[in-house]
Structure formats: C-alpha cells, structure tokens
Motif scaffolding. Structure first.
Motif, PDB file in Angstrom:
ATOM      1  N   ALA A 257      16.087  -5.460  10.341  1.00 37.91           N
ATOM      2  CA  ALA A 257      16.244  -4.393  11.334  1.00 37.91           C
ATOM      3  C   ALA A 257      15.540  -3.120  10.858  1.00 37.91           C
ATOM      4  CB  ALA A 257      17.731  -4.127  11.576  1.00 37.91           C
ATOM      5  N   HIS A 258      15.773  -2.764   9.600  1.00 34.63           N
ATOM      6  CA  HIS A 258      15.186  -1.533   9.059  1.00 34.63           C
ATOM      7  C   HIS A 258      13.663  -1.540   9.228  1.00 34.63           C
ATOM      8  CE1 HIS A 258      14.984   1.877   6.147  1.00 34.63           C
ATOM      9  NE2 HIS A 258      13.799   1.332   5.890  1.00 34.63           N
ATOM     10  N   GLU A 259      13.040  -2.626   8.780  1.00 35.06           N
ATOM     11  CA  GLU A 259      11.568  -2.664   8.838  1.00 35.06           C
ATOM     12  C   GLU A 259      11.097  -2.672  10.285  1.00 35.06           C
ATOM     13  OE1 GLU A 259      10.345  -1.937   6.075  1.00 35.06           O
ATOM     14  OE2 GLU A 259      12.124  -2.478   4.928  1.00 35.06           O
ATOM     15  N   TYR A 260      11.807  -3.414  11.132  1.00 38.28           N
ATOM     16  CA  TYR A 260      11.405  -3.438  12.538  1.00 38.28           C
ATOM     17  C   TYR A 260      11.513  -2.033  13.151  1.00 38.28           C
ATOM     18  CZ  TYR A 260      11.043  -3.916  17.429  1.00 38.28           C
ATOM     19  OH  TYR A 260      10.621  -3.697  18.711  1.00 38.28           O
TER      20      TYR A 260
ATOM     21  N   PHE B 227       7.741  -8.715  -5.606  1.00 40.07           N
ATOM     22  CA  PHE B 227       7.707  -7.524  -4.747  1.00 40.07           C
ATOM     23  C   PHE B 227       8.534  -6.428  -5.398  1.00 40.07           C
ATOM     24  CE2 PHE B 227       8.246  -5.223  -0.649  1.00 40.07           C
ATOM     25  CZ  PHE B 227       6.925  -5.249  -0.231  1.00 40.07           C
ATOM     26  N   ASN B 228       7.993  -5.206  -5.385  1.00 42.13           N
ATOM     27  CA  ASN B 228       8.677  -4.126  -6.108  1.00 42.13           C
ATOM     28  C   ASN B 228       9.930  -3.619  -5.403  1.00 42.13           C
ATOM     29  OD1 ASN B 228       6.978  -4.160  -8.249  1.00 42.13           O
ATOM     30  ND2 ASN B 228       5.759  -2.388  -7.635  1.00 42.13           N
ATOM     31  N   MET B 229       9.953  -3.701  -4.075  1.00 44.93           N
ATOM     32  CA  MET B 229      11.133  -3.201  -3.363  1.00 44.93           C
ATOM     33  C   MET B 229      11.670  -4.296  -2.451  1.00 44.93           C
ATOM     34  SD  MET B 229      11.219   0.623  -3.471  1.00 44.93           S
ATOM     35  CE  MET B 229      11.206   1.239  -1.807  1.00 44.93           C
ATOM     36  N   GLY B 230      12.374  -3.893  -1.382  1.00 44.42           N
ATOM     37  CA  GLY B 230      12.979  -4.881  -0.483  1.00 44.42           C
ATOM     38  C   GLY B 230      12.003  -5.441   0.547  1.00 44.42           C
ATOM     39  N   ALA B 231      11.244  -4.563   1.167  1.00 44.18           N
ATOM     40  CA  ALA B 231      10.328  -5.006   2.215  1.00 44.18           C
ATOM     41  C   ALA B 231       9.417  -3.843   2.591  1.00 44.18           C
ATOM     42  CB  ALA B 231      11.106  -5.465   3.446  1.00 44.18           C
ATOM     43  N   MET B 232       8.392  -4.160   3.412  1.00 43.15           N
ATOM     44  CA  MET B 232       7.427  -3.122   3.789  1.00 43.15           C
ATOM     45  C   MET B 232       7.025  -3.277   5.247  1.00 43.15           C
ATOM     46  SD  MET B 232       5.659  -0.531   2.939  1.00 43.15           S
ATOM     47  CE  MET B 232       4.714   0.292   4.209  1.00 43.15           C
ATOM     48  N   GLU B 233       7.040  -2.149   5.941  1.00 41.66           N
ATOM     49  CA  GLU B 233       6.912  -2.142   7.407  1.00 41.66           C
ATOM     50  C   GLU B 233       5.472  -2.106   7.916  1.00 41.66           C
ATOM     51  OE1 GLU B 233       8.114   0.441   5.499  1.00 41.66           O
ATOM     52  OE2 GLU B 233       7.481   2.380   6.301  1.00 41.66           O
ATOM     53  N   ASN B 234       4.496  -2.677   7.190  1.00 45.00           N
ATOM     54  CA  ASN B 234       3.103  -2.648   7.649  1.00 45.00           C
ATOM     55  C   ASN B 234       3.008  -2.991   9.129  1.00 45.00           C
ATOM     56  OD1 ASN B 234       2.414  -2.638   4.754  1.00 45.00           O
ATOM     57  ND2 ASN B 234       3.120  -4.754   4.873  1.00 45.00           N
TER      58      ASN B 234
ATOM     59  N   PHE C 160      10.187   8.831  -5.870  1.00 42.62           N
ATOM     60  CA  PHE C 160      11.010   9.521  -4.868  1.00 42.62           C
ATOM     61  C   PHE C 160      11.479   8.601  -3.737  1.00 42.62           C
ATOM     62  CE2 PHE C 160       9.628  12.758  -7.560  1.00 42.62           C
ATOM     63  CZ  PHE C 160      10.602  13.736  -7.493  1.00 42.62           C
ATOM     64  N   TYR C 161      11.374   7.314  -3.962  1.00 36.30           N
ATOM     65  CA  TYR C 161      12.014   6.349  -3.051  1.00 36.30           C
ATOM     66  C   TYR C 161      13.439   6.177  -3.564  1.00 36.30           C
ATOM     67  CZ  TYR C 161       7.633   5.702  -0.781  1.00 36.30           C
ATOM     68  OH  TYR C 161       6.500   5.948  -0.051  1.00 36.30           O
ATOM     69  N   THR C 162      14.234   7.203  -3.310  1.00 31.82           N
ATOM     70  CA  THR C 162      15.516   7.332  -3.991  1.00 31.82           C
ATOM     71  C   THR C 162      16.677   7.195  -3.013  1.00 31.82           C
ATOM     72  OG1 THR C 162      15.473   9.684  -3.553  1.00 31.82           O
ATOM     73  CG2 THR C 162      14.518   8.963  -5.655  1.00 31.82           C
TER      74      THR C 162
ATOM     75  N   LYS D 266      10.967   9.457   7.832  1.00 31.97           N
ATOM     76  CA  LYS D 266      11.002   8.074   8.324  1.00 31.97           C
ATOM     77  C   LYS D 266      12.108   7.276   7.658  1.00 31.97           C
ATOM     78  CE  LYS D 266       7.344   5.934   5.378  1.00 31.97           C
ATOM     79  NZ  LYS D 266       7.906   4.673   4.853  1.00 31.97           N
ATOM     80  N   GLU D 267      12.374   7.521   6.374  1.00 35.38           N
ATOM     81  CA  GLU D 267      13.353   6.668   5.689  1.00 35.38           C
ATOM     82  C   GLU D 267      14.799   7.035   6.038  1.00 35.38           C
ATOM     83  OE1 GLU D 267      12.447   4.022   4.743  1.00 35.38           O
ATOM     84  OE2 GLU D 267      10.360   4.222   4.130  1.00 35.38           O
ATOM     85  N   GLY D 268      15.108   8.324   6.037  1.00 39.96           N
ATOM     86  CA  GLY D 268      16.478   8.723   6.366  1.00 39.96           C
ATOM     87  C   GLY D 268      16.828   8.324   7.795  1.00 39.96           C
TER      88      GLY D 268
ATOM     89  N   ILE E 226      16.600  10.322  -0.778  1.00 40.04           N
ATOM     90  CA  ILE E 226      15.693  10.292   0.375  1.00 40.04           C
ATOM     91  C   ILE E 226      16.239   9.341   1.449  1.00 40.04           C
ATOM     92  CG2 ILE E 226      13.369   9.610   1.139  1.00 40.04           C
ATOM     93  CD1 ILE E 226      13.384  12.169  -0.599  1.00 40.04           C
ATOM     94  N   TYR E 227      16.713   8.170   1.010  1.00 39.16           N
ATOM     95  CA  TYR E 227      17.147   7.154   1.965  1.00 39.16           C
ATOM     96  C   TYR E 227      18.571   7.420   2.464  1.00 39.16           C
ATOM     97  CZ  TYR E 227      13.223   3.874   1.284  1.00 39.16           C
ATOM     98  OH  TYR E 227      11.990   3.272   1.283  1.00 39.16           O
ATOM     99  N   GLU E 228      19.520   7.382   1.524  1.00 42.66           N
ATOM    100  CA  GLU E 228      20.935   7.375   1.950  1.00 42.66           C
ATOM    101  C   GLU E 228      21.416   8.768   2.338  1.00 42.66           C
ATOM    102  OE1 GLU E 228      21.933   4.339   2.278  1.00 42.66           O
ATOM    103  OE2 GLU E 228      20.220   3.549   1.149  1.00 42.66           O
TER     104      GLU E 228
ATOM    105  N   PRO F  55       4.662  -0.156 -13.754  1.00 37.64           N
ATOM    106  CA  PRO F  55       5.251   1.178 -13.936  1.00 37.64           C
ATOM    107  C   PRO F  55       6.387   1.496 -12.964  1.00 37.64           C
ATOM    108  CG  PRO F  55       2.864   1.309 -13.981  1.00 37.64           C
ATOM    109  CD  PRO F  55       3.207  -0.104 -13.598  1.00 37.64           C
ATOM    110  N   GLN F  56       6.301   1.028 -11.719  1.00 35.79           N
ATOM    111  CA  GLN F  56       7.381   1.362 -10.767  1.00 35.79           C
ATOM    112  C   GLN F  56       8.701   0.759 -11.215  1.00 35.79           C
ATOM    113  OE1 GLN F  56       6.287   0.222  -6.778  1.00 35.79           O
ATOM    114  NE2 GLN F  56       4.820   1.879  -6.587  1.00 35.79           N
ATOM    115  N   ILE F  57       8.641  -0.471 -11.664  1.00 30.21           N
ATOM    116  CA  ILE F  57       9.882  -1.131 -12.086  1.00 30.21           C
ATOM    117  C   ILE F  57      10.362  -0.523 -13.413  1.00 30.21           C
ATOM    118  CG2 ILE F  57      10.897  -3.364 -12.739  1.00 30.21           C
ATOM    119  CD1 ILE F  57      10.302  -3.058  -9.741  1.00 30.21           C
TER     120      ILE F  57
ATOM    121  N   CYS G 191       0.802  -1.233   0.000  1.00 25.36           N
ATOM    122  CA  CYS G 191       0.000   0.000   0.000  1.00 25.36           C
ATOM    123  C   CYS G 191       0.830   1.276   0.000  1.00 25.36           C
ATOM    124  CB  CYS G 191      -0.967  -0.012   1.177  1.00 25.36           C
ATOM    125  SG  CYS G 191      -2.181  -1.327   1.002  1.00 25.36           S
ATOM    126  N   GLU G 192       2.082   1.224   0.458  1.00 28.04           N
ATOM    127  CA  GLU G 192       2.892   2.433   0.370  1.00 28.04           C
ATOM    128  C   GLU G 192       3.352   2.596  -1.084  1.00 28.04           C
ATOM    129  OE1 GLU G 192       6.307   2.671   2.944  1.00 28.04           O
ATOM    130  OE2 GLU G 192       6.704   4.713   2.360  1.00 28.04           O
ATOM    131  N   ALA G 193       3.312   3.782  -1.626  1.00 24.44           N
ATOM    132  CA  ALA G 193       2.810   4.976  -1.003  1.00 24.44           C
ATOM    133  C   ALA G 193       1.285   5.126  -1.226  1.00 24.44           C
ATOM    134  CB  ALA G 193       3.526   6.185  -1.565  1.00 24.44           C
TER     135      ALA G 193
END
Ligand code: HT7
Ligand code: ZN
Length: 873
Positions: free
Chosen positions: A298-301, A260-267, A377-379, A321-323, A382-384, A823-825, A122-124
């Motif tokens: 760890a990140h998702e937790y 899955f489009n990315m690595g993981a999701m913190e639902n 913008f999940y770039t 939240k991401e940075g 934003i993250y690193e 489209p995301q990929i 569901c994100e974003a």
C-alpha cells in the motif's frame, strides 16, 4: 565531508527535458549510453556557462559529445563527485557513454545484481552511480530506456512506463524499449533484468481504464504472491475511495529481490521490493509478515501520488512524501484491520524508536536544515513522526476539510517538485485555518512534554485542565517555542460513563498553543471525573498526569477510547515495573502489586473484548520502552524486573491462560484475516505466559504446538519460546528441525537466525559469532545482516550491553567491515552505540571507545562518518 544546508538551495541552472538511455548489460562491464536533451533553466539567475553533472567516482567515462561533437578532455574535467563541461550552449543534446560494474556493486545503490538478477536502487542519490546526470529531485524529465542483454539469462527486461518496442540483436541477445510518459526525477528510475517469473491480474480504475498488474519473483516463489496482489488491488480501490486518486499508467509492476537495503522502492510503474515485504504464504510467513506485506504494498502504491506525481523539491523535504505516505498507509491498514490495534502498534514503534532518536545525537526536525549524507535521514523521525504531524493536521481539520486540502495539494502541484510549506499551504488555503505556528513541527526537533494537572469546583460544576508544554534541547536547538497541537480528551464519571463535554460530544479536541493553558469544562457534577487524556494519541508527545494506580485500573476497565484503555494498562505496567527495577537496584526483595495481575485477570476473562486488544493490554511495556523512560538505563535491572513480573503474572493467571489458549485454538485452516490473527495473538501470548512458569507440561504444550503447527505464526512463536527457555535439549532439537525444514527458504532462515540472536540467556554472542560462519549467512545480504547482527544489537540488550564490552566490540567490528561493503547498512548498525550517554559511566566509556575505534579505522564512508562523528560530540 561537506555539509549540505537547506538555506543554500538554488533552482537548477539547467533542465533535462528528455532522457534517452540505452543499457548494454554485462555482469562486470555494463555500458550506459545516455542522450540528454538539455537547456538553461529560465528560472535560474545563474550566468554560468559550465555544466556540472553528478557522477560517482566508480563511473568509467568513455565518451562525451555535445550536439554530436565529441569533446576532448580539455573541454571537461572529472572529479570524484562528477563531471564539469566547461562551456555549453543555451540548449543542447549531451551524449555520454559510461561503463559500470554491477557485479562488484555491494553497496546496492545504482545498478547491481541480486542473486543473479540485475536491479536498481536510485533513491536518494543512486542514479549518479549509473550515469552522469543532474541527480536531484527537482530536475524532472521524460525517460525512454532501451535494455539490451543476453536472451537466456535475462529473458525479462523491465523499466518504467510502457514497453513500446523490442527485438533481437546479435550474439543471442535481445532488447526492449520502455517509455515513461510522466516526467520524473532520476531517483524514480528503475531497471530490472533477469530470469524472473510473474503472476498477472488486472484492475479497472474508477474511470473504467484497465490496468495490467504484474508481480515478478524467482520462479520458486511464484506461490507466495497472492497476498501482495490482493493488497495491491485493495490499495488501488482505497486510494480512489478515500483520496479520489486513480492510477495513471496502463501497467503496474512489482519485482521481488532478495538483496535490498530497505523495504521497497516506489519507482514509477515498476516498484522494487525486498522479498521480505512482498512474499507471503501461511507456511513461511507470520501474521505480522502478512500485515507488513499489505502495509508496504500500500505504501509504495500510494507514493504514485504522494511522491511521484507530486515529488520533493530537495531532500530536506523528504517527509513531504514519506510522512504523508506513512499516514496514508497507516489509515489504509486501520480500515482493513483493527483500527485501535494498528494505532497501538504505530504508537509503540514511535515511542520506542522515534522518541529515542529525538533524545539522541542524530535528533533532527521532520524537515532537517542540514545533512552530510541524505541516506542517514530515512529515519523514524522523517517517516513516523512525519506521519504524526500529518495526522495532527487531519485531527485539527477533521476528515472533510483534510480531504479538501489534499485535493487542492494534488491538483495544484501535480507534476511539480514542491516543499512541506506547499503542503501546509494547501491545507491552510482549503480550510481557512492558520497553520503558521503549527509549522514549528517542521522546524523544531525533540519530543514535547506535556504536564497536566486539574482543578475541580463541584459547587460551580467547573472542571479545569491545566496543560503546560516544554521541549528538551536537541543538538543545535537549545530554545524551543511552544507547539500548536491537538489534545483529545474525555471525562469519565465514577460509574465509568463518558460525560458530555462543552462541544456536546464525549471527546473534545483541545488546541494547545501556549506554554501553559487552562481549559474549563462546565456543567460537571458529582465526584471529580477521571480525565482520559490524549485520546488516540492525538499528538506525538510525552504526557504526565499524576494518575493513581487505582485510577489506571479504572481507565483500563471503563475508558471508551480503546487506545487509552491500552494506554492505562501500559502506564500501570510502567509504574509497577519501575518500582520493581528500583527495588532490584537497591538489592531489596521484589514485591508485585497484585492490582496489575487482577486487572489483567478481568480483561482476560472478558470474552466480549477483541482478543487482539486483550493480547495488547496483557503485554507488559517492552524493555526498549522502559529504557526510553529513564535517565540512566540499567539493562540488567529492567530485564530482571520485567522477567519477575511476567513470572508472577503467569503463575497468578495460569488457569485463565490455559482457558484462553484453548478458547483461541482453531481447527480451521490458516487464514490471515483480522479475527484469526487476533485469536492467534492471544493464544500465543497465553502460551508465552504459560512457558514462563517453567512447568514441564507447558513446555510440552509449546513443543506440541511447534510439531503440529500448520502456519508460521504458531510455529515461530513456539520456536522462540523453546529456544529462549532454559531447556537446552528442546532448544537445540527444535532449531535443528526448523532449519532442516526451511533451509531452502531464505526468509524463514532469517527468522531462525533472529530467534537465536535475540536469546537473552548469557552466552548468545558466541552463538552469533558461530552463526556468522554458517552457510546461510552472508554480510553481503542486508536481510541476513539485519536478521543476525541487528537482532543481536537491538533486540538483546542484556547480551549486547555485557560489561566486558564484548557486544560493543563485536558490533564495531561488523560496522568497520560493512563500511567498505555497504555504507548504508553499516551506518544503520551504528544506532545502538549512538545512545551511549543513556548508560552507566562504565558502559559509556566502553561504547565511546568503540565509536572512536570506528572513527580511527580508516577511510569512512560519508554515511558512517556522519553518524559516528555526531555521536562523539
Ligand atoms: N522511498 C523509498 C526509500 C528507499 C531508499 C532510500 C535509501 C536507500 C535505499 C532505499 N530503498 C528505498 C522507500 C519508501 O519509503 O517507500
Ligand atoms: Zn515511502
């Protein structure tokens, strides 16, 4: 497509206090019944009586009712992006019944099927593909979710929170109701259903509450979940010890899915993971893979606090939240592994991928001011870079005040949707420090450049550093104001010892705030010291100081800062490789500076050093990093120079590499602990150099390692070396053996695809084209696309940038194809083409041509449209 601006933010006109959902799952026709308890937002000044709900055009609306009154189609209107109900009371219950088709959802946003399981992302803005809703992060609601499905195909039915009720229904179906007591935005909603197996453990929190931990996966993968479970428990303990943050529900679940489009999701309470970030076993997973699982778990937790309990007001605040969470997971990994090696790895990624983003057409600040498609913008920025900005706050405050600031932030904003300004305000209020100028990091894009010079007056005992800063223009931002940033420095005397500095320590953090600033160090005597600058990479900048090659060798041997020892080796490597590149371009003979190989020799012979550090120091700067440093990228010259240097080093240090290979061999069974990982890193680096000599005995050594390896790290290292060597017979043999052995392991097959796609020998494109027809490949699975197509376009510069334009045309075809599917990929695949301005005119024309062809190809998704149109400007 519409541009969305941060300056237009308005509080929501309506709120949703309670969200009750019922899913009747069928593969092609799922019914979603939503009951939303809503009211006007007292904080909104809007007088509007109309209610707009976000809803994708794929939703089929069956019914709308307000306070049990069914509405007629005159009472509302549908558009491609939502539903407007013309007149609503101040508070009301809205009911909708919507039909969706998970089976046909190839975009993997909303509710879709992955290998037969139902799952959500569901994100974003995926929730609007499930039902009509106020799909924005500042609308937070309490959710209950009832899932009804076939009992045989979907024995497991999961959603957020705690399961509170269940039962059987007609036709061999059953249902479960979940209740999540924590208010959350829709992007944290999750649902999973299918025939999943799980492992279970428990964790007792610092206040003594017992939490059930479950990790779900396909039955055949149950034996690959131990590492994720251990990582999860370590993360829970670490967040209590380092941030004082405790888990809040009675159950925490992770589910592994392959599509899955990315690595993981913190639902909330129900994290959904790409299999590549959760499954790990010695036979199928490399050391890097083990570390990735640990880091992503760890990140998702950690998001449970930095993201879920305190969430973002709007998507411009994504780095809030991401940075912060990347900073937290990176510190966690540093605490559990080698801190210096972790820092080197993070900085390497930042300097290749994020600096390139800052220099390209999509450059944006960590808090962007506008976007067309938020998924773009999940770039890295934003993250690193976001994490680097939080790290600078940590450096400026020190650990104690930083912790005071994070405590204040979590306590002050628990249960709220807030902004990056709120985060900085908490840090400032807790510490009494003024961060007004520092906040420019959130507003200005681009990588700052520091030019450092020095003066030394031995008679007065004064050494002075003069630091100038500037920042190049980025799209829409021509003028930049000076940044506030910490520059950690040390001074080293001619014996290689750190000098005590003004603060009585051997490292001092200088605070740069002006375009040019002088910093004096007194009581400095003897020969002019060598400065060790930007220790630990204390700020995300490019730094220039005119080091001689001899000074760099000196720093490689003596700098007490481990990061800067490595950095000196990189700077020396860059200098040597740039000379070789220039010679290659001018058709001159290539001459190798033996100072580099001799410096490598002394590092390799120093058995007191951590083998992981030795492996890092002896790795030449990557082609990607070398490309990032020049105005015009000549891929062939860079590749030729680096290959020449590797061969030279390999021949010069052959005996030492043989000794290191043997020294690091072990008869112990595989273990992913830091010491064993370090030894394997140095052993495989030594093997790689030995193979570079092209001597048959070293190719045989690689083949022996391939045949005898009891773990994927050694097996894959040998496979890569053999496949990329000139020994075609050995290459095809090992590829066949590897595939036959691992054809049932999807993630291992992905490595098999990547190794072939990244082969720098000419002619790889034809192999990639052939692999697209292999039964192991499908464009519908993002992991497969990344393994084959991204690996070719991003890890194989010589083939991708062929002057006949075939690499560019291949990529453009794939983007056009994927634009319709996912489209995301598709949009992420555009990245290598966006960099066209960095190449020769001939390549520029070819790349632009392909971008234009994508643009003209028909109905583009907002994702692809945004990146392509911005790149063509
Ligand atoms: N917060 C998560 C973001 C994410 C995502 C975003 C867009 C499309 C698909 C996605 N899957 C996960 C991941 C994270 O940073 O933790
Ligand atoms: Zn995250």
């Amino acid at each position: 497509p519409q541009v969305i601006y941060l300056k237009d933010y308005q509080v929501p006109a309506f709120l949703i206090d309670q969200t009750d959902l019922r899913f009747e799952l069928e593969a092609t026709k799922t019914l979603v019944k939503a009951r939303l308890t809503m009211r006007k937002n007292p904080e909104s000044h809007s007088q509007q009586r109309a209610l707009f709900l976000d809803g994708d055009k794929s939703l089929v609306l069956h019914r709308v009712a307000i306070n049990d009154q069914v509405l007629s189609d005159k009472d509302y209107s549908r558009t491609d992006d939502g539903l407007t109900i013309h007149d609503v009371p101040d508070s009301f219950v809205l009911e909708t019944v919507t039909e969706i088709n998970p089976q046909e959802n190839t975009a993997l946003e909303g509710l879709y099927r992955s290998d037969g399981f139902y799952c959500t992302q569901c994100e974003a803005e995926g929730f609007r593909r499930i039902t009509f809703y106020l799909d924005r992060p500042d609308v937070m609601s309490v959710f209950t979710t009832t899932i009804e499905a076939d009992k045989t195909t979907c024995p497991v039915l999961l959603s957020n929170g705690n399961a509170i009720d269940s039962g059987d229904s007609e036709g061999g179906r059953h249902w479960v109701t979940w209740e999540d007591p924590f208010r959350k935005p829709a992007y944290l909603f999750a649902l999973v259903a299918g025939d999943l197996s799980h492992v279970e453990d428990s964790y007792t929190t610092m206040s003594g509450r017992k939490v059930v931990l479950q990790i779900f996966a396909d039955k055949k993968d149950l034996n690959k979940l131990d590492h994720a479970m251990t990582s999860l428990k370590n993360s829970m303990r670490w967040d209590e010890e380092v941030y004082g943050r405790e888990y809040d529900l009675d159950i925490f679940m992770i589910v592994a899915v392959d599509f899955f489009n990315m690595g993981a999701m913190e639902n909330k309470g129900l994290n959904i993971f790409n299999t590549s970030c959760v499954l790990a076993s010695p036979q199928t997973t490399t050391d890097l893979g083990f570390q990735r699982v640990e880091g992503v778990v760890a990140h998702e937790y950690f998001h449970n606090w930095s993201g879920n309990r305190v969430t973002c007001r709007d998507w411009f605040q994504l780095s809030l939240k991401e940075g912060f969470t990347v900073f937290r997971d990176s510190e966690f990994s540093a605490d559990f592994n080698s801190r210096t090696v972790k820092r080197i790895e993070d900085v390497s990624v930042l300097r290749t991928a994020q600096f390139a983003e800052d220099a390209g057409p999509m450059a944006h600040p960590i808090r962007p001011s506008s976007f067309i498609e938020i998924s773009n913008f999940y770039t890295m920025t934003i993250y690193e870079k976001g994490a680097e900005v939080v790290r600078m706050i940590h450096t400026l405050l020190g650990p104690d005040l930083f912790r005071k600031g994070s405590d204040l932030y979590f306590d002050r904003h628990d249960g709220q949707a807030v902004t990056t300004d709120d985060f900085v305000a908490a840090m400032s209020d807790a510490s009494g420090r003024d961060f007004t100028q520092f906040k420019r990091w959130y507003e200005q894009a681009g990588t700052p450049e520091l030019t450092v010079s020095d003066e030394y007056d031995p008679a007065a005992g004064v050494y002075t550093l003069i630091i100038q800063q500037s920042c190049p223009a980025t799209p829409g931002q021509n003028e930049k104001l000076p940044f506030h940033l910490p520059v950690a420095v040390g001074l080293i005397d001619d014996q290689g010892a750190d000098l005590p500095l003004t603060n009585g320590q051997t490292t001092q953090v200088l605070e740069l705030t002006e375009a040019e600033q002088r910093f004096e160090f007194t009581g400095i005597h003897g020969d002019k010291p060598v400065p060790s600058l930007l220790r630990g990479f204390s700020a995300p900048v490019k730094l220039r100081y005119p080091y001689s090659r001899d000074e760099l060798v000196f720093l490689m041997q003596h700098d007490s800062d481990g990061f800067n020892r490595w950095e000196a080796s990189q700077k020396l490597g860059v200098d040597v490789l740039q000379s070789l590149t220039a010679a290659y371009q001018q058709g001159e003979p290539l001459a190798f500076d033996a100072r580099l190989s001799e410096a490598y020799r002394s590092v390799l012979l120093d058995e007191t050093l951590d083998p992981a550090m030795v492996a890092k120091i002896l790795t030449l700067p990557s082609e990607a990093y070398l490309s990032e440093l020049v105005d015009e990228i000549d891929v062939d010259a860079i590749h030729a120079a680096r290959t020449f240097a590797r061969q030279h080093i390999a021949n010069a240090l052959e005996a030492e590499f043989i000794a290191a290979y043997e020294r690091c061999s072990s008869s112990e069974p595989y273990s992913p602990d830091a010491d064993s990982i370090a030894k394997r890193a140095l052993r495989n680096l030594s093997l790689a150099y030995l193979v570079e000599t092209e001597k048959p005995q070293h190719l045989s050594l690689a083949r022996t390692q391939f045949d005898n390896a009891d773990n994927m790290t050694d097996s894959q290292a040998a496979l890569g070396l053999l496949v990329h060597s000139n020994d075609e017979v050995a290459a095809s043999e090992v590829l066949a053996i590897f595939y036959e052995r691992w054809s049932e392991e999807s993630l291992v097959v992905n490595q098999w695809l990547s190794v072939q796609a990244s082969d720098p020998k000419l002619g790889t494109l034809n192999k990639v084209l052939a692999l697209m027809d292999h039964p192991a490949f499908t464009m519908r699975n993002p992991n497969k696309v990344r393994a084959l197509i991204s690996a070719f376009a991003m890890q194989n510069p010589v083939n991708f940038h062929q002057l006949d334009g075939s690499g560019y045309a291949f990529l453009a075809d794939r983007i056009i194809e994927l634009n319709a599917l996912n489209p995301q990929i598709a949009s992420r695949l555009v990245t290598p083409l966006t960099r066209w301005k960095r190449y020769s005119e001939q390549r520029q024309a070819l790349m632009k041509n392909e971008l234009q062809r994508i643009m003209d190809s028909g109905s583009l998704s907002t994702d692809v449209y945004e990146v392509v149109s911005k790149s063509l400007v």
